[in-house]
Design a protein around this motif. Structure first.
Motif, PDB file in Angstrom:
ATOM      1  N   ALA A   1       1.708   7.378   1.840  1.00  0.00           N
ATOM      2  CA  ALA A   1       0.884   7.022   0.684  1.00  0.00           C
ATOM      3  C   ALA A   1      -0.498   7.673   0.780  1.00  0.00           C
ATOM      4  N   ILE A   2      -1.069   7.695   1.984  1.00  0.00           N
ATOM      5  CA  ILE A   2      -2.377   8.342   2.173  1.00  0.00           C
ATOM      6  C   ILE A   2      -2.280   9.834   1.864  1.00  0.00           C
ATOM      7  N   THR A   3      -1.224  10.469   2.359  1.00  0.00           N
ATOM      8  CA  THR A   3      -1.015  11.905   2.099  1.00  0.00           C
ATOM      9  C   THR A   3      -0.860  12.174   0.611  1.00  0.00           C
ATOM     10  N   ASP A   4      -0.079  11.334  -0.071  1.00  0.00           N
ATOM     11  CA  ASP A   4       0.168  11.543  -1.498  1.00  0.00           C
ATOM     12  C   ASP A   4      -1.088  11.328  -2.328  1.00  0.00           C
ATOM     13  N   ILE A   5      -1.885  10.332  -1.985  1.00  0.00           N
ATOM     14  CA  ILE A   5      -3.136  10.112  -2.724  1.00  0.00           C
ATOM     15  C   ILE A   5      -4.085  11.288  -2.509  1.00  0.00           C
ATOM     16  N   THR A   6      -4.183  11.742  -1.278  1.00  0.00           N
ATOM     17  CA  THR A   6      -5.050  12.882  -0.968  1.00  0.00           C
ATOM     18  C   THR A   6      -4.627  14.124  -1.737  1.00  0.00           C
ATOM     19  N   SER A   7      -3.310  14.265  -1.951  1.00  0.00           N
ATOM     20  CA  SER A   7      -2.768  15.432  -2.667  1.00  0.00           C
ATOM     21  C   SER A   7      -2.742  15.230  -4.180  1.00  0.00           C
ATOM     22  N   GLY A   8      -3.196  14.072  -4.638  1.00  0.00           N
ATOM     23  CA  GLY A   8      -3.186  13.805  -6.076  1.00  0.00           C
ATOM     24  C   GLY A   8      -1.851  13.345  -6.607  1.00  0.00           C
ATOM     25  N   GLU A   9      -0.913  13.047  -5.710  1.00  0.00           N
ATOM     26  CA  GLU A   9       0.417  12.572  -6.124  1.00  0.00           C
ATOM     27  C   GLU A   9       0.384  11.043  -6.236  1.00  0.00           C
ATOM     28  N   PHE A  10      -0.293  10.564  -7.261  1.00  0.00           N
ATOM     29  CA  PHE A  10      -0.544   9.136  -7.373  1.00  0.00           C
ATOM     30  C   PHE A  10       0.728   8.341  -7.692  1.00  0.00           C
ATOM     31  N   TYR A  11       1.612   8.918  -8.482  1.00  0.00           N
ATOM     32  CA  TYR A  11       2.870   8.225  -8.789  1.00  0.00           C
ATOM     33  C   TYR A  11       3.687   8.023  -7.521  1.00  0.00           C
ATOM     34  N   ARG A  12       3.754   9.071  -6.708  1.00  0.00           N
ATOM     35  CA  ARG A  12       4.504   8.961  -5.451  1.00  0.00           C
ATOM     36  C   ARG A  12       3.828   7.992  -4.494  1.00  0.00           C
ATOM     37  N   ALA A  13       2.499   7.997  -4.482  1.00  0.00           N
ATOM     38  CA  ALA A  13       1.784   7.064  -3.614  1.00  0.00           C
ATOM     39  C   ALA A  13       2.088   5.619  -3.988  1.00  0.00           C
ATOM     40  N   ASN A  14       2.173   5.365  -5.286  1.00  0.00           N
ATOM     41  CA  ASN A  14       2.508   4.013  -5.732  1.00  0.00           C
ATOM     42  C   ASN A  14       3.910   3.620  -5.274  1.00  0.00           C
ATOM     43  N   LEU A  15       4.832   4.559  -5.336  1.00  0.00           N
ATOM     44  CA  LEU A  15       6.199   4.277  -4.873  1.00  0.00           C
ATOM     45  C   LEU A  15       6.219   4.019  -3.365  1.00  0.00           C
ATOM     46  N   ASP A  16       5.396   4.760  -2.625  1.00  0.00           N
ATOM     47  CA  ASP A  16       5.302   4.530  -1.173  1.00  0.00           C
ATOM     48  C   ASP A  16       4.849   3.098  -0.890  1.00  0.00           C
ATOM     49  N   MET A  17       3.853   2.653  -1.610  1.00  0.00           N
ATOM     50  CA  MET A  17       3.326   1.307  -1.383  1.00  0.00           C
ATOM     51  C   MET A  17       4.295   0.236  -1.869  1.00  0.00           C
ATOM     52  N   LYS A  18       4.957   0.500  -2.982  1.00  0.00           N
ATOM     53  CA  LYS A  18       5.957  -0.452  -3.479  1.00  0.00           C
ATOM     54  C   LYS A  18       7.076  -0.621  -2.465  1.00  0.00           C
ATOM     55  N   ALA A  19       7.459   0.479  -1.818  1.00  0.00           N
ATOM     56  CA  ALA A  19       8.525   0.418  -0.811  1.00  0.00           C
ATOM     57  C   ALA A  19       8.112  -0.473   0.359  1.00  0.00           C
ATOM     58  N   ILE A  20       6.829  -0.421   0.728  1.00  0.00           N
ATOM     59  CA  ILE A  20       6.343  -1.294   1.812  1.00  0.00           C
ATOM     60  C   ILE A  20       6.471  -2.751   1.397  1.00  0.00           C
ATOM     61  N   GLU A  21       6.031  -3.057   0.193  1.00  0.00           N
ATOM     62  CA  GLU A  21       6.119  -4.442  -0.286  1.00  0.00           C
ATOM     63  C   GLU A  21       7.567  -4.904  -0.400  1.00  0.00           C
ATOM     64  N   ASP A  22       8.429  -4.014  -0.883  1.00  0.00           N
ATOM     65  CA  ASP A  22       9.843  -4.377  -1.042  1.00  0.00           C
ATOM     66  C   ASP A  22      10.555  -4.551   0.296  1.00  0.00           C
ATOM     67  N   SER A  23       9.988  -3.975   1.353  1.00  0.00           N
ATOM     68  CA  SER A  23      10.661  -4.045   2.659  1.00  0.00           C
ATOM     69  C   SER A  23      10.437  -5.379   3.367  1.00  0.00           C
ATOM     70  N   ILE A  24       9.530  -6.199   2.846  1.00  0.00           N
ATOM     71  CA  ILE A  24       9.279  -7.516   3.444  1.00  0.00           C
ATOM     72  C   ILE A  24      10.547  -8.361   3.349  1.00  0.00           C
ATOM     73  N   GLN A  25      10.917  -8.968   4.460  1.00  0.00           N
ATOM     74  CA  GLN A  25      12.100  -9.816   4.507  1.00  0.00           C
ATOM     75  C   GLN A  25      11.676 -11.264   4.766  1.00  0.00           C
ATOM     76  N   VAL A  26      12.347 -12.187   4.113  1.00  0.00           N
ATOM     77  CA  VAL A  26      12.142 -13.614   4.360  1.00  0.00           C
ATOM     78  C   VAL A  26      13.463 -14.202   4.834  1.00  0.00           C
ATOM     79  N   ARG A  27      13.443 -14.753   6.024  1.00  0.00           N
ATOM     80  CA  ARG A  27      14.662 -15.300   6.628  1.00  0.00           C
ATOM     81  C   ARG A  27      14.434 -16.765   6.998  1.00  0.00           C
ATOM     82  N   THR A  28      15.504 -17.536   6.959  1.00  0.00           N
ATOM     83  CA  THR A  28      15.451 -18.936   7.360  1.00  0.00           C
ATOM     84  C   THR A  28      16.459 -19.171   8.471  1.00  0.00           C
ATOM     85  N   PHE A  29      15.998 -19.769   9.567  1.00  0.00           N
ATOM     86  CA  PHE A  29      16.825 -20.019  10.739  1.00  0.00           C
ATOM     87  C   PHE A  29      16.751 -21.493  11.125  1.00  0.00           C
TER      88      PHE A  29
END
Length: 213
Positions: free
Chosen positions: A173-201
């Motif tokens: 995301a840092i690389t994409d923002i620096t390169s002006g690839e803002f759409y891709r940077a947003n997808l990078d960050m969305k992927a981080i948020e989507d990767s959060i897992q919630v488990r119950t044990f």
């Protein structure tokens, strides 16, 4: 690193204080875990929560066209993980019992609740009161042991952030923002948020921390 074990333990004490101590039966399921399990109170990594907060702030900044601020937030998130690199492995856990448990996760939030079929009885009332007192006195490890030995129907819900893919996503995301690839940077960050897992044990089936292989 500052941990919040004491305040979390005191908060959990309130859960047990509110339990109805009425006659009944317990439907506790004996642990059948086939992976290493936790032998003490789960420790959350404040750094992971900090990263989640920074990524959210970076996305909001990007939506508002504040690209420089978005990059700053991401750089701060990356710095959080890099600064704590030597300490984080002790908090890591695998996403058992999921089949594809190939990543190391950092738990950043947790809660303890009674299972839906729990019914208090005279036999477990004493254990519940003892666990409540131990949580209040900031001795959560002992409280968890009491609950396990008494076979109290407690489940633990954990929110976890995958370490390796989060590091990759932040750098991308840092690389994409620096390169002006803002759409891709947003997808990078969305992927981080989507990767959060919630488990119950169940309380005696929480995956062990510090298991990174």
């Amino acid at each position: 690193m500052t941990r919040k074990t004491t305040s979390r333990a005191v908060a959990l004490a309130a859960v047990f204080a509110a339990l109805p101590l009425v006659a009944g039966t317990s439907a506790f399921a004996t642990s059948s875990a086939t992976y290493p399990t936790q032998d003490h109170f789960l420790q959350t990594a404040d750094e992971a929560l900090g990263v989640v907060t920074r990524v959210r702030a970076a996305r909001l900044a990007l939506f508002d066209d504040h690209t420089d601020q978005a990059r700053v937030e991401l750089e701060r998130a990356l710095d959080i993980l890099n600064t704590a690199e030597a300490e984080l492995p002790s908090y890591m856990m695998r996403d058992f019992p999921e089949a594809a448990s190939e990543y190391n996760f950092l738990p950043f939030d947790m809660s303890m609740t009674l299972t839906e079929d729990f019914q208090a009885s005279e036999e477990n009332a004493q254990a519940l009161q003892q666990a409540q007192g131990l949580f209040k006195s900031a001795d959560p490890d002992a409280a968890v042991e009491v609950l396990k030995l008494a076979e109290i129907d407690v489940q633990v819900s954990v929110a976890m952030l995958p370490y390796e893919t989060t590091m990759q996503g932040l750098n991308a995301a840092i690389t994409d923002i620096t390169s002006g690839e803002f759409y891709r940077a947003n997808l990078d960050m969305k992927a981080i948020e989507d990767s959060i897992q919630v488990r119950t044990f169940l309380i005696d089936e929480v995956p062990a921390q510090g298991v990174t292989e």
